[in-house]
Design a protein around this motif. Structure first.
Motif, PDB file in Angstrom:
ATOM      1  N   LYS A 281      -9.265  22.245  55.088  1.00 15.94           N
ATOM      2  CA  LYS A 281      -9.288  21.018  54.310  1.00 15.94           C
ATOM      3  C   LYS A 281     -10.280  21.172  53.166  1.00 15.94           C
ATOM      4  O   LYS A 281     -11.182  22.024  53.233  1.00 15.94           O
ATOM      5  CB  LYS A 281      -9.651  19.841  55.218  1.00 15.94           C
ATOM      6  CG  LYS A 281      -8.582  19.596  56.296  1.00 15.94           C
ATOM      7  CD  LYS A 281      -8.899  18.407  57.158  1.00 15.94           C
ATOM      8  CE  LYS A 281      -7.776  18.201  58.175  1.00 15.94           C
ATOM      9  NZ  LYS A 281      -8.020  17.042  59.078  1.00 15.94           N
ATOM     10  N   PRO A 282     -10.120  20.388  52.106  1.00 10.23           N
ATOM     11  CA  PRO A 282     -10.970  20.557  50.911  1.00 10.23           C
ATOM     12  C   PRO A 282     -12.455  20.531  51.239  1.00 10.23           C
ATOM     13  O   PRO A 282     -12.926  19.642  51.961  1.00 10.23           O
ATOM     14  CB  PRO A 282     -10.568  19.369  50.033  1.00 10.23           C
ATOM     15  CG  PRO A 282      -9.157  19.079  50.437  1.00 10.23           C
ATOM     16  CD  PRO A 282      -9.102  19.347  51.903  1.00 10.23           C
ATOM     17  N   GLY A 283     -13.163  21.527  50.729  1.00  6.90           N
ATOM     18  CA  GLY A 283     -14.604  21.589  50.903  1.00  6.90           C
ATOM     19  C   GLY A 283     -15.065  22.020  52.281  1.00  6.90           C
ATOM     20  O   GLY A 283     -16.269  21.989  52.566  1.00  6.90           O
ATOM     21  N   GLN A 284     -14.126  22.421  53.133  1.00  2.80           N
ATOM     22  CA  GLN A 284     -14.480  22.815  54.497  1.00  2.80           C
ATOM     23  C   GLN A 284     -14.110  24.266  54.763  1.00  2.80           C
ATOM     24  O   GLN A 284     -13.287  24.854  54.059  1.00  2.80           O
ATOM     25  CB  GLN A 284     -13.779  21.911  55.518  1.00  2.80           C
ATOM     26  CG  GLN A 284     -14.176  20.445  55.412  1.00  2.80           C
ATOM     27  CD  GLN A 284     -13.518  19.606  56.489  1.00  2.80           C
ATOM     28  OE1 GLN A 284     -13.032  20.113  57.504  1.00  2.80           O
ATOM     29  NE2 GLN A 284     -13.508  18.291  56.274  1.00  2.80           N
ATOM     30  N   ALA A 285     -14.738  24.822  55.786  1.00  2.20           N
ATOM     31  CA  ALA A 285     -14.404  26.177  56.213  1.00  2.20           C
ATOM     32  C   ALA A 285     -13.067  26.171  56.953  1.00  2.20           C
ATOM     33  O   ALA A 285     -12.643  25.140  57.480  1.00  2.20           O
ATOM     34  CB  ALA A 285     -15.498  26.713  57.125  1.00  2.20           C
ATOM     35  N   PRO A 286     -12.407  27.310  56.985  1.00  4.43           N
ATOM     36  CA  PRO A 286     -11.165  27.394  57.751  1.00  4.43           C
ATOM     37  C   PRO A 286     -11.413  27.146  59.241  1.00  4.43           C
ATOM     38  O   PRO A 286     -12.501  27.421  59.762  1.00  4.43           O
ATOM     39  CB  PRO A 286     -10.716  28.841  57.522  1.00  4.43           C
ATOM     40  CG  PRO A 286     -11.384  29.248  56.254  1.00  4.43           C
ATOM     41  CD  PRO A 286     -12.692  28.547  56.262  1.00  4.43           C
ATOM     42  N   VAL A 287     -10.376  26.638  59.896  1.00  5.45           N
ATOM     43  CA  VAL A 287     -10.402  26.402  61.338  1.00  5.45           C
ATOM     44  C   VAL A 287      -9.230  27.149  61.953  1.00  5.45           C
ATOM     45  O   VAL A 287      -8.090  27.008  61.497  1.00  5.45           O
ATOM     46  CB  VAL A 287     -10.303  24.902  61.671  1.00  5.45           C
ATOM     47  CG1 VAL A 287     -10.193  24.693  63.178  1.00  5.45           C
ATOM     48  CG2 VAL A 287     -11.496  24.153  61.101  1.00  5.45           C
ATOM     49  N   LEU A 288      -9.498  27.932  62.989  1.00  7.67           N
ATOM     50  CA  LEU A 288      -8.442  28.672  63.673  1.00  7.67           C
ATOM     51  C   LEU A 288      -7.579  27.712  64.469  1.00  7.67           C
ATOM     52  O   LEU A 288      -8.067  26.992  65.334  1.00  7.67           O
ATOM     53  CB  LEU A 288      -9.069  29.717  64.599  1.00  7.67           C
ATOM     54  CG  LEU A 288      -8.103  30.602  65.382  1.00  7.67           C
ATOM     55  CD1 LEU A 288      -7.301  31.499  64.445  1.00  7.67           C
ATOM     56  CD2 LEU A 288      -8.871  31.431  66.413  1.00  7.67           C
TER      57      LEU A 288
ATOM     58  N   GLY B  56      -0.927  33.917  51.154  1.00 10.87           N
ATOM     59  CA  GLY B  56      -1.418  33.205  49.997  1.00 10.87           C
ATOM     60  C   GLY B  56      -1.744  31.738  50.245  1.00 10.87           C
ATOM     61  O   GLY B  56      -2.378  31.097  49.401  1.00 10.87           O
ATOM     62  N   GLY B  57      -1.351  31.225  51.401  1.00 11.67           N
ATOM     63  CA  GLY B  57      -1.646  29.843  51.731  1.00 11.67           C
ATOM     64  C   GLY B  57      -0.499  28.902  51.415  1.00 11.67           C
ATOM     65  O   GLY B  57       0.260  29.120  50.461  1.00 11.67           O
ATOM     66  N   THR B  58      -0.386  27.866  52.232  1.00 10.36           N
ATOM     67  CA  THR B  58       0.640  26.829  52.053  1.00 10.36           C
ATOM     68  C   THR B  58      -0.029  25.474  52.062  1.00 10.36           C
ATOM     69  O   THR B  58      -0.760  25.155  53.004  1.00 10.36           O
ATOM     70  CB  THR B  58       1.680  26.891  53.183  1.00 10.36           C
ATOM     71  OG1 THR B  58       2.344  28.151  53.161  1.00 10.36           O
ATOM     72  CG2 THR B  58       2.698  25.760  53.029  1.00 10.36           C
ATOM     73  N   LYS B  59       0.217  24.701  51.016  1.00  7.47           N
ATOM     74  CA  LYS B  59      -0.338  23.351  50.962  1.00  7.47           C
ATOM     75  C   LYS B  59       0.642  22.406  51.652  1.00  7.47           C
ATOM     76  O   LYS B  59       1.779  22.241  51.209  1.00  7.47           O
ATOM     77  CB  LYS B  59      -0.567  22.902  49.530  1.00  7.47           C
ATOM     78  CG  LYS B  59      -1.166  21.512  49.420  1.00  7.47           C
ATOM     79  CD  LYS B  59      -1.470  21.130  47.996  1.00  7.47           C
ATOM     80  CE  LYS B  59      -2.071  19.734  47.903  1.00  7.47           C
ATOM     81  NZ  LYS B  59      -3.334  19.640  48.671  1.00  7.47           N
ATOM     82  N   LEU B  60       0.197  21.805  52.758  1.00  4.15           N
ATOM     83  CA  LEU B  60       1.012  20.830  53.466  1.00  4.15           C
ATOM     84  C   LEU B  60       0.690  19.442  52.948  1.00  4.15           C
ATOM     85  O   LEU B  60      -0.461  18.994  53.020  1.00  4.15           O
ATOM     86  CB  LEU B  60       0.757  20.887  54.971  1.00  4.15           C
ATOM     87  CG  LEU B  60       1.503  19.822  55.784  1.00  4.15           C
ATOM     88  CD1 LEU B  60       3.006  20.093  55.753  1.00  4.15           C
ATOM     89  CD2 LEU B  60       1.001  19.778  57.221  1.00  4.15           C
ATOM     90  N   THR B  61       1.714  18.785  52.433  1.00  3.67           N
ATOM     91  CA  THR B  61       1.578  17.420  51.958  1.00  3.67           C
ATOM     92  C   THR B  61       2.293  16.486  52.921  1.00  3.67           C
ATOM     93  O   THR B  61       3.456  16.703  53.254  1.00  3.67           O
ATOM     94  CB  THR B  61       2.174  17.271  50.545  1.00  3.67           C
ATOM     95  OG1 THR B  61       1.470  18.133  49.643  1.00  3.67           O
ATOM     96  CG2 THR B  61       2.039  15.833  50.055  1.00  3.67           C
ATOM     97  N   VAL B  62       1.580  15.462  53.357  1.00  2.00           N
ATOM     98  CA  VAL B  62       2.170  14.440  54.216  1.00  2.00           C
ATOM     99  C   VAL B  62       2.510  13.253  53.334  1.00  2.00           C
ATOM    100  O   VAL B  62       1.616  12.600  52.776  1.00  2.00           O
ATOM    101  CB  VAL B  62       1.205  14.040  55.353  1.00  2.00           C
ATOM    102  CG1 VAL B  62       1.859  12.998  56.255  1.00  2.00           C
ATOM    103  CG2 VAL B  62       0.806  15.265  56.163  1.00  2.00           C
ATOM    104  N   LEU B  63       3.790  13.005  53.182  1.00  3.44           N
ATOM    105  CA  LEU B  63       4.272  12.004  52.218  1.00  3.44           C
ATOM    106  C   LEU B  63       3.920  10.581  52.634  1.00  3.44           C
ATOM    107  O   LEU B  63       3.762  10.288  53.818  1.00  3.44           O
ATOM    108  CB  LEU B  63       5.778  12.155  52.049  1.00  3.44           C
ATOM    109  CG  LEU B  63       6.223  13.554  51.549  1.00  3.44           C
ATOM    110  CD1 LEU B  63       7.730  13.678  51.637  1.00  3.44           C
ATOM    111  CD2 LEU B  63       5.745  13.771  50.119  1.00  3.44           C
TER     112      LEU B  63
END
Lengths: 115, 107
Positions: free
Chosen positions: B38-45, B100-107
C-alpha cells in the motif's frame, strides 16, 4: 516480535557514497540470509542483492545494475546488515528495504542521488 | 535470469473475485511469492511457495499455479485490498526477480 530498522539514507551527489544499516531483532539474525530490495519513486520492487548466513558460507550475490558498486555485509555480533553504496548514480534514487526471506521487511530508508 | 510478467492493472467491484496473474519461465521450476504494498508502506508477504498463506493473512487470499503462470486470487474483494501486488520468484542460485506489479483498483 521481528523488527528490521533501516537507517543511513539521505541526499548524496552523483559519484558519492553512502552506507545503509539494517538493525534486526526478534529472530536469530546469524541464521538468516538477508536481502536488500529497492523501489524507485513510482516504480516497482527491484532486488539488489543477498548475503547468506555465515554457516551457509556468508557469500553475496548482486543484481547486475549494482554489481561492482554496492557491497552487502553483516555483523552478526551486532545483528546488523549493511549496504555500502559507491559511485552512486541518479538512477539509484529509491527507498531501500532490507528483508529477511521476504516474510519480514523494514520500513525502508530513502536515498536521493542528486546534484 | 528470469522475467516475470504481470498485468499493470486489475479492477474489480467490492465482493467480486480478483485474479492477478504472473507469467514466466521460472514457473513451475521455482516457487512463487506474492506481496501486497500500500502507498508509503513496505511490502507484505501474502502468499509463499505458490499456495501457502502466512499466519494473519485473510483466507480470501489464495495462490495457484498452472504451467508457467501463477495466480493470486482475492475472493470477496474488500476496499482495503486496493493496493499494488507483486509476484516474486528466484533462480536456482537464489537471485530474486520481481514482476512489474499490478495495481488493484476496487471500484
Amino acid at each position: 516480535e521481528v523488527q528490521l530498522v533501516e537507517s543511513g539514507g539521505g541526499l548524496v551527489k552523483p559519484g558519492g557514497s553512502l552506507r545503509l544499516s539494517c538493525a534486526a531483532s526478534g529472530f536469530t539474525f546469524s541464521d538468516a540470509s538477508m536481502r536488500w530490495v529497492r523501489q524507485a519513486p513510482g516504480k516497482g520492487l527491484e532486488w539488489i542483492g543477498r548475503i547468506k548466513s555465515e554457516t551457509d558460507g556468508g557469500t553475496t550475490d548482486y543484481a547486475a545494475p549494482v554489481k561492482g558498486r554496492f557491497t552487502i555485509s553483516r555483523d552478526d555480533s551486532k545483528n546488523t546488515l549493511y549496504l555500502q553504496m559507491n559511485s552512486l548514480q541518479t538512477e539509484d534514487t529509491a527507498v531501500y528495504y532490507c528483508t529477511a526471506g521476504g516474510g519480514f521487511w523494514g520500513q525502508g530508508t530513502l536515498v536521493t542521488v542528486s546534484s | 535470469s528470469y522475467e516475470l510478467t504481470q498485468p499493470p492493472s486489475v479492477s474489480v467491484s467490492p465482493g467480486q473475485t480478483a485474479r492477478i496473474t504472473c507469467s514466466g519461465d521460472a514457473f513451475p521450476k521455482q516457487y512463487a511469492y506474492w506481496y501486497q504494498q500500500k502507498p508509503g508502506q513496505a511490502p507484505v508477504l501474502m502468499i509463499y511457495k505458490d499456495t501457502e498463506r502466512p499466519s494473519g493473512i485473510p483466507e480470501r487470499f489464495s495462490g495457484s499455479s498452472s504451467g508457467t503462470t501463477v495466480t493470486l486470487t482475492i475472493s470477496g474483494v474488500q476496499a482495503e485490498d486496493e493496493a499494488d501486488y507483486y509476484c516474486q520468484s528466484a533462480d536456482s542460485s537464489g537471485t530474486w526477480v520481481f514482476g512489474g506489479g499490478t495495481k488493484l483498483t476496487v471500484l
